[in-house]
Design a protein around this motif. Sequence first.
Motif, PDB file in Angstrom:
ATOM      1  N   SER A  57       0.828  -1.210   0.000  1.00 44.16           N
ATOM      2  CA  SER A  57       0.000   0.000   0.000  1.00 44.16           C
ATOM      3  C   SER A  57       0.859   1.256   0.000  1.00 44.16           C
ATOM      4  N   VAL A  58       1.895   1.262   0.846  1.00 47.53           N
ATOM      5  CA  VAL A  58       2.784   2.435   0.898  1.00 47.53           C
ATOM      6  C   VAL A  58       3.548   2.566  -0.409  1.00 47.53           C
ATOM      7  N   ARG A  59       4.089   1.464  -0.917  1.00 47.67           N
ATOM      8  CA  ARG A  59       4.880   1.489  -2.154  1.00 47.67           C
ATOM      9  C   ARG A  59       4.070   1.994  -3.331  1.00 47.67           C
ATOM     10  N   ASP A  60       2.807   1.628  -3.391  1.00 45.27           N
ATOM     11  CA  ASP A  60       1.970   1.969  -4.547  1.00 45.27           C
ATOM     12  C   ASP A  60       1.134   3.224  -4.340  1.00 45.27           C
ATOM     13  N   PHE A  61       1.294   3.890  -3.193  1.00 45.45           N
ATOM     14  CA  PHE A  61       0.536   5.112  -2.930  1.00 45.45           C
ATOM     15  C   PHE A  61       0.983   6.218  -3.883  1.00 45.45           C
ATOM     16  N   HIS A  62       0.014   6.869  -4.532  1.00 44.28           N
ATOM     17  CA  HIS A  62       0.321   7.910  -5.521  1.00 44.28           C
ATOM     18  C   HIS A  62       0.263   9.305  -4.897  1.00 44.28           C
ATOM     19  N   ILE A  63       1.192  10.123  -5.302  1.00 47.39           N
ATOM     20  CA  ILE A  63       1.250  11.507  -4.841  1.00 47.39           C
ATOM     21  C   ILE A  63       1.915  12.351  -5.923  1.00 47.39           C
ATOM     22  N   GLY A  64       1.526  13.625  -6.022  1.00 44.20           N
ATOM     23  CA  GLY A  64       2.125  14.509  -6.999  1.00 44.20           C
ATOM     24  C   GLY A  64       1.076  15.180  -7.862  1.00 44.20           C
ATOM     25  N   PRO A  65       1.443  16.290  -8.511  1.00 39.86           N
ATOM     26  CA  PRO A  65       0.491  17.042  -9.346  1.00 39.86           C
ATOM     27  C   PRO A  65       0.165  16.308 -10.649  1.00 39.86           C
ATOM     28  N   ALA A  66      -1.083  15.890 -10.779  1.00 36.43           N
ATOM     29  CA  ALA A  66      -1.494  15.171 -11.992  1.00 36.43           C
ATOM     30  C   ALA A  66      -1.457  16.079 -13.208  1.00 36.43           C
ATOM     31  N   SER A  67      -1.676  17.400 -13.009  1.00 39.97           N
ATOM     32  CA  SER A  67      -1.679  18.335 -14.136  1.00 39.97           C
ATOM     33  C   SER A  67      -0.322  18.414 -14.820  1.00 39.97           C
ATOM     34  N   LEU A  68       0.744  18.074 -14.072  1.00 43.57           N
ATOM     35  CA  LEU A  68       2.101  18.071 -14.641  1.00 43.57           C
ATOM     36  C   LEU A  68       2.559  16.654 -14.995  1.00 43.57           C
ATOM     37  N   HIS A  69       1.599  15.714 -15.001  1.00 40.41           N
ATOM     38  CA  HIS A  69       1.896  14.305 -15.295  1.00 40.41           C
ATOM     39  C   HIS A  69       2.889  13.723 -14.293  1.00 40.41           C
ATOM     40  N   LEU A  70       2.793  14.191 -13.045  1.00 39.54           N
ATOM     41  CA  LEU A  70       3.708  13.730 -12.011  1.00 39.54           C
ATOM     42  C   LEU A  70       2.949  13.110 -10.833  1.00 39.54           C
ATOM     43  N   ASP A  71       1.790  12.531 -11.116  1.00 39.83           N
ATOM     44  CA  ASP A  71       1.045  11.797 -10.099  1.00 39.83           C
ATOM     45  C   ASP A  71       1.617  10.379 -10.052  1.00 39.83           C
ATOM     46  N   LEU A  72       2.683  10.211  -9.274  1.00 34.73           N
ATOM     47  CA  LEU A  72       3.472   8.982  -9.301  1.00 34.73           C
ATOM     48  C   LEU A  72       3.346   8.228  -7.985  1.00 34.73           C
ATOM     49  N   SER A  73       3.633   6.930  -8.043  1.00 36.24           N
ATOM     50  CA  SER A  73       3.674   6.125  -6.832  1.00 36.24           C
ATOM     51  C   SER A  73       4.954   6.439  -6.060  1.00 36.24           C
ATOM     52  N   ILE A  74       4.948   6.077  -4.768  1.00 34.84           N
ATOM     53  CA  ILE A  74       6.138   6.280  -3.943  1.00 34.84           C
ATOM     54  C   ILE A  74       7.335   5.543  -4.553  1.00 34.84           C
ATOM     55  N   GLN A  75       7.107   4.324  -5.024  1.00 34.77           N
ATOM     56  CA  GLN A  75       8.184   3.557  -5.655  1.00 34.77           C
ATOM     57  C   GLN A  75       8.697   4.273  -6.897  1.00 34.77           C
TER      58      GLN A  75
END
Length: 464
Positions: A57-75
Amino acid sequence: MVPPSTDRKFLGRLSLPERNYVAEALRTETVGGMLLLLAAVVALIWANSPLGDSYASVRDFHIGPASLHLDLSIQHWAADGLLAIFFFVAGIELKRELVAGELSDRKAAALPVIAALCGMVMPALVYLVVTLVGGGSTDGWAVPTATDIAFALAVLAVIGTSLPSALRAFLLTLAVVDDLFAILIIAVFFTSDLNFMALGGAFVGLAVFWLLLRKGVRGWYVYVPLAVVIWGLMYNSGVHATIAGVAMGLMLRCARREGEEYSPGEHIEHLVRPLSAGFAVPLFALFSAGVAVTGDSLTHVFTKPETLGVVLGLVVGKALGIFGGTWLAARFTKAELNEDLAWPDVLALATLAGIGFTVSLLIGELAFTGNATLTDEVKAAVLFGSLIAAIFASILLKMRVRTYQALAAEEERDEDMSGIPDIYEEEDPAYHLRMAAIYEKKAAEHRRKAEAAAVSSDNGDRPA
């Protein structure tokens, strides 16, 4: 008239400045390597414990601005973001080697370059042979080609082998050249569809970065935001984002000017290396090394052609490639091996280079994107291959540990407490004159104190 010999010493003693630089660089990498080992162990325990679901769950948690195509997982952030710091340091190391280190001299550079190249080609060939014969996927040919210097140094710290500085420098240079080829492999073979607008923006950012450096502009508050923008544009271009780190590292000036104790590149490397070795790489390992280890997965490591190819590539391919390439290069360049060392020492280093952790895990993720099961199995193969290589290298190094300890002790000997090892002073033609002056100064000081004591005694003085 007999022409002078063109033979050169291979693994000969380093110059004093180079020895000091290598010692400082490897000291940080060794600490980072211990943290890397700890992070890998924690990841494996966490992923295989009753809390394994929380790891995913932690590894695959997504964070980041989606508008900049940076909505990425922690991994994903760890692999593309934090490893950019690692490759930034690698870029500085490469630049320094090219202008002031082993790679600055073409003849001296031939051995480590050929050794590193052979040490990447042979594992790839071993992987391809195994997968072609076994009917597996050839996509992972690049996985066993990389060497992890921090992990290798952590192994050295654990087994307590005091390698002479020349062997450590050769290992470091191998790793630097290895990183260069790994960067090229990632850039050429693992680049997706290009976004030329973002790529052009990244190049403009790099040009601004270079111009600011040339103009002598200082201040982290200028370069850090610019570096983040360059990284973001490079990520969105389709080129792997870590390439941005390498490019910026290569732009720094690493040649010292008159009056400088350190070049700007060396100074920045000194500041950033602890962040890379102590934070970025261990965190990447924490979210990449956590693979589920079961009886079936262990069986697959040694039966599936893809995973078996990775293990044999790291353990056999690396050792044969580096040792064979070094031996052939030394033979044809007439480079004589240091008389204090032997070819089994080179074999031990070649085997140690089979520890391919950080970059191998990264390439494994890139090579088998979309196939989570095979990606995890390949990661397990990287872990097992690195472990086997570490065990074999430890055995080979332990067989020569007394020789290494004697050589290292001789390098460190400083009987006159001058801060400079005696072995370097003794090779200096002016050494004996300087020592005579020091002894004369001490003798004069001793005579002065004796005369003062005698005068004090004649005057009837007594200590308080």
